[in-house]
Design an enzyme around this catalytic site. Structure first.
Site, PDB file in Angstrom:
ATOM      1  N   GLY A  28      40.962  -8.662  15.546  1.00  0.00           N
ATOM      2  CA  GLY A  28      40.708  -8.479  14.004  1.00  0.00           C
ATOM      3  C   GLY A  28      41.652  -9.113  13.661  1.00  0.00           C
ATOM      4  NE  ARG A  37      48.959  20.503 -15.965  1.00  0.00           N
ATOM      5  CZ  ARG A  37      48.689  21.541 -15.784  1.00  0.00           C
ATOM      6  NH1 ARG A  37      47.511  22.333 -16.539  1.00  0.00           N
ATOM      7  NH2 ARG A  37      49.479  22.846 -15.021  1.00  0.00           N
ATOM      8  CD  GLN A  80      54.034  12.818  -7.096  1.00  0.00           C
ATOM      9  OE1 GLN A  80      53.477  13.170  -6.849  1.00  0.00           O
ATOM     10  NE2 GLN A  80      55.289  13.677  -7.876  1.00  0.00           N
ATOM     11  N   GLY A 124      49.758  15.579 -10.474  1.00  0.00           N
ATOM     12  CA  GLY A 124      50.252  17.092 -10.285  1.00  0.00           C
ATOM     13  C   GLY A 124      49.297  17.870  -9.658  1.00  0.00           C
ATOM     14  CD  GLU A 145      37.413  -9.420   2.104  1.00  0.00           C
ATOM     15  OE1 GLU A 145      37.810 -10.930   2.054  1.00  0.00           O
ATOM     16  OE2 GLU A 145      36.317  -8.702   1.632  1.00  0.00           O
ATOM     17  CB  SER A 165      50.002  -5.893   3.281  1.00  0.00           C
ATOM     18  OG  SER A 165      49.139  -5.182   2.314  1.00  0.00           O
TER      19      SER A 165
END
Ligand code: COS
Length: 384
Positions: free
Chosen positions: A130, A269, A337, A340, A364, A367
């Protein structure tokens, strides 16, 4: 490089309208059925989306890198599954042919990739190879005018529907690591080539991956990309340099969509008798997301312009992939977040996007691989 601003502006407007009017309304069905409807595929072909980056002489739109990323900023505001369908023909599936293929190989395959008649897949990853791509074990043994392939490729995007595969295989078992690797085109339906079951993924439903298995698969020697053994690994790395910038642009588009959804929700909201967008803690989540998104967009555009000027952007592509994919993950998290409880419910697109974008930090080159590459470039430059 924007070659013709007026024509290009029309293309961007068309893609943006297509995203709003056709792709976003189909997102939920695609996620539920794990299929992109044929009508939508046809419209994607008619818009030229399968051949964005394929040179005009082979029937594509021949976009520059800057034009490509600008189109992706728009297209990727819809579910990543749509981009995935056209991603391999424009990127890792076709680029080895474009970078290193012979004229005959290009003539044979590129026009059908540009029109979307054929899908291309990139088969590098294996069960045991990999991040360490140079350790791949799939073999290609020369027998007269043929090569015989044996081995298994894993997580291959678009493989279930692909018409051709760019396959990286070892032609010289004696040569060390990268030096013994070559790149081939293998047509679907060749005896000895079979597919595993479709993978069940965390997200990006509608985008398909599976194993590709070669068992004494005989292909014409003429399918060796560029006609030269031992150059496949370097070609694959060049393909990935461009692919990583492409994915970084995808991340910018997806983050833009998630921020837009979060902002709309924050304005609608109401809690404590006012829209939650009035609260400074919500505003901080929005502001941090916008700031990082802007930074990623600038990075991607800068790297794309450099590539169009002929500069080697290997280091910059890794910086873009690393920053943009991590940024996208953070924006997804903040957007959930802001939503909610609703952010955890499938009726809201953000629940799906949160899962979909997780892949960007992995494929690809993870990180961690990007960090390793960036540091390697820096050290090499300093000590050269
Ligand atoms: N362009 C051109 N050539 C390149 C290159 C690039 N971007 N990167 C490496 N090469 C060349 C090197 O110059 C070297 O050639 P020489 O031996 O002639 O000097 C050769 O390729 C081998 O490179 P290197 O020694 O750096 O290979 P390593 O095995 O040490 O490391 C990494 C390679 C880790 C960079 C590679 O395996 C990688 O990118 N891994 C992640 C794979 C990945 O992204 N997988 C995702 C699935 S594919 S969608």
């Amino acid at each position: 490089m924007i070659k013709d601003p007026q024509t290009f502006g029309l293309l961007v407007d068309n893609v943006s309208r297509f995203v709003r009017e056709r792709l976003i309304p189909h997102e939920q069905t695609v996620a539920e059925t794990d299929e992109i409807p044929e009508t939508v595929r046809r419209e994607m072909r008619e818009l030229g989306l399968f051949g964005l980056t394929i040179p005009e002489e082979y029937g594509g739109l021949g976009l520059s890198m800057e034009e490509e990323v600008r189109v992706l900023f728009e297209l990727c505001q819809a579910s990543p599954a749509f981009r995935s369908l056209i991603g391999t023909n424009n990127g890792i599936g076709s680029q080895a042919l474009i970078i290193a293929g012979s004229e005959e190989q290009k003539q044979r395959y590129l026009p059908r990739l540009a029109s979307g008649e054929l899908l291309a897949s990139f088969a590098l990853t294996e069960p045991e190879a990999g991040s360490d791509a140079a350790s791949l074990r799939t073999s290609a043994t020369r027998e007269g005018n043929f090569y015989v392939l044996n081995g298994t490729k894993r997580f291959i995007t678009n493989a279930p529907e692909a018409g051709i595969f760019t396959v990286l295989a070892r032609t010289d078992p004696e040569a060390k690591r990268a030096a013994g690797i070559s790149a081939f085109i293998v047509e679907a339906g060749t005896p000895g080539l079979s597919l595993g079951r479709n993978d069940k993924k965390m997200g990006q439903h509608g985008a398909h991956t599976c194993d590709v298995i070669f068992d004494a698969c005989r292909i014409p020697a003429a399918n060796l990309i560029g006609g030269q053994e031992g150059t496949g690994f370097k070609t694959a790395m060049r393909v990935l340099d461009k692919g990583r910038l492409h994915i970084a642009a995808v991340c910018v588009g997806a983050a833009q969509r998630m921020l837009q959804d979060a902002l709309r929700y924050a304005l609608e909201r109401r809690q404590f008798d006012q829209p939650i967008a009035e609260f400074q803690l919500i505003q901080a989540l929005l502001a941090d997301s916008k700031t990082e998104l802007y930074a990623a967009r600038c990075m991607v555009q800068d790297a794309a312009q450099r590539r169009d000027r002929g500069e080697d952007i290997s280091l910059e592509a890794s910086c873009c992939k690393l920053f943009a994919s991590e940024m996208c993950g953070r924006v997804a998290d903040r957007a959930v977040q802001i939503h909610g409880g609703a952010g955890y419910i499938a009726a809201y697109a953000i629940e799906r996007f949160y899962r979909d974008v997780r892949l960007f930090r992995i494929y690809e080159g993870t990180s961690q691989i990007q960090q390793l590459l960036i540091a390697r470039h820096l050290i090499r430059r300093q000590t050269a």
